[in-house]
Enzyme design. Structure first.
Site, PDB file in Angstrom:
ATOM      1  CE1 TYR A  11      -3.604   2.654   1.097  1.00 56.92           C
ATOM      2  CE2 TYR A  11      -1.951   3.308   2.712  1.00 56.92           C
ATOM      3  CZ  TYR A  11      -3.130   3.558   2.045  1.00 56.92           C
ATOM      4  OH  TYR A  11      -3.838   4.709   2.307  1.00 56.92           O
TER       5      TYR A  11
ATOM      6  CD  GLU B 111     -18.174  -1.259   7.214  1.00 53.01           C
ATOM      7  OE1 GLU B 111     -18.415  -2.480   7.138  1.00 53.01           O
ATOM      8  OE2 GLU B 111     -18.938  -0.371   6.778  1.00 53.01           O
TER       9      GLU B 111
END
Length: 292
Positions: free
Chosen positions: A183, A221
């Site tokens: 990432y 979330e």
């Protein structure tokens, strides 16, 4: 560590007064009224909240994400909130043709574009790097190359409107952190590409702004599910984060740092005390909760 923090934090606060600039106070929702805006990754999290803010500001919206059912609900809510118009295109950025499809939809629908907000990310793991080069390659396709492809497709319209490109990035694209190597690589790539592109726009007198949004830990979330068990920080609210991203794009800022104090201090430390910054980053993790 405690003594070092007591010494450094006051000095950081003083230095930030010179280093870190906050958004000008002249933002007005009128800036977005009637503007034609693409928001990617708009079915949940920060992207969804940006869509709702823009709807209240009476912008025209084209939203994208993978899940059609979620996008339909977001579009319905945007229309209730006052969007001038709201449409969606569902699909995966793993499909190398999809970025062009989205931009073409904007061209066919509006005949132009004022703001491109690039916010989507692919699924990744939060753990020690496992040697899976294929995963890194796939994530680069979604988190980086699709951003480049959408920008390339949208640029003719953005040049015509003298519009804005807003790139949602991360503190992980400014300073390395453990457990997010794939990432982090994609976010560093975004910084390099769009910072270079900004230079070229200035040299070529292209009046299209590029805003890079450097975000810390946000209470989406997905983020909470992935890292809440292992990070000591308190997440910042996604609703406020989304609004600050929109403001920074409308004001054509070079960078947004959010949360401003936390990210600003980390970026300053990166320049003046990188080893100390690394130790602070490592100390923020609950290693006992990281399962290989």
């Amino acid at each position: 560590m405690g003594l070092l923090l007591k010494i450094f934090i006051p000095l950081l606060g003083l230095a930030l007064a010179f280093y870190f600039y906050s958004a000008p106070e002249n933002f007005s929702e009128e800036m977005l009224r009637g503007k034609r805006v693409i928001v990617t990754g708009a079915s949940s999290g920060i992207g969804e909240q940006m869509a709702y803010h823009l709807a209240r500001m009476e912008a025209h919206l084209l939203l994208t994400a993978r899940t059609e059912a979620k996008l339909q609900k977001v579009v319905e809510q945007c229309l209730k909130l006052g969007a001038a118009s709201a449409h969606y295109v569902s699909g995966s950025m793993e499909d190398t043709t999809f970025p062009e499809v989205v931009v073409k939809e904007a061209e066919n629908t509006w005949g132009g574009l004022d703001m491109l907000i690039l916010n989507h990310i692919g699924n990744s793991y939060f753990n020690y790097f496992n040697g899976d080069v294929g995963h890194v390659r796939k994530l680069l396709e979604i988190n980086f190359l699709s951003y480049v492809a959408m920008t390339a497709s949208a640029l003719p319209m953005l040049k015509e409107s003298e519009g804005s490109i807003v790139v949602v990035s991360s503190m992980a694209g400014k300073a390395g952190s453990p457990f997010v190597a794939p990432y982090s690589a994609t976010k560093f790539a975004l910084d390099g590409f769009f910072s270079s592109l900004r230079h070229e726009f200035i040299l070529d007198k292209v009046n299209v702004s590029i805003t890079l949004c450097i975000l810390g830990y946000i209470d989406t979330e997905n983020a909470m599910r992935a890292v809440s068990h292992a990070i000591r920080d308190t997440p910042a609210p996604k609703e406020e984060c989304a609004l600050e991203i929109i403001k920074s794009g409308a004001l054509r800022q070079r960078e947004l740092h959010y949360p401003s104090q936390a990210v600003g201090k980390l970026l300053l430390l990166r320049g003046i005390a990188p080893d100390f910054l690394d130790s602070l980053i490592r100390s923020n993790y609950k290693l006992e909760n990281i399962k290989r």
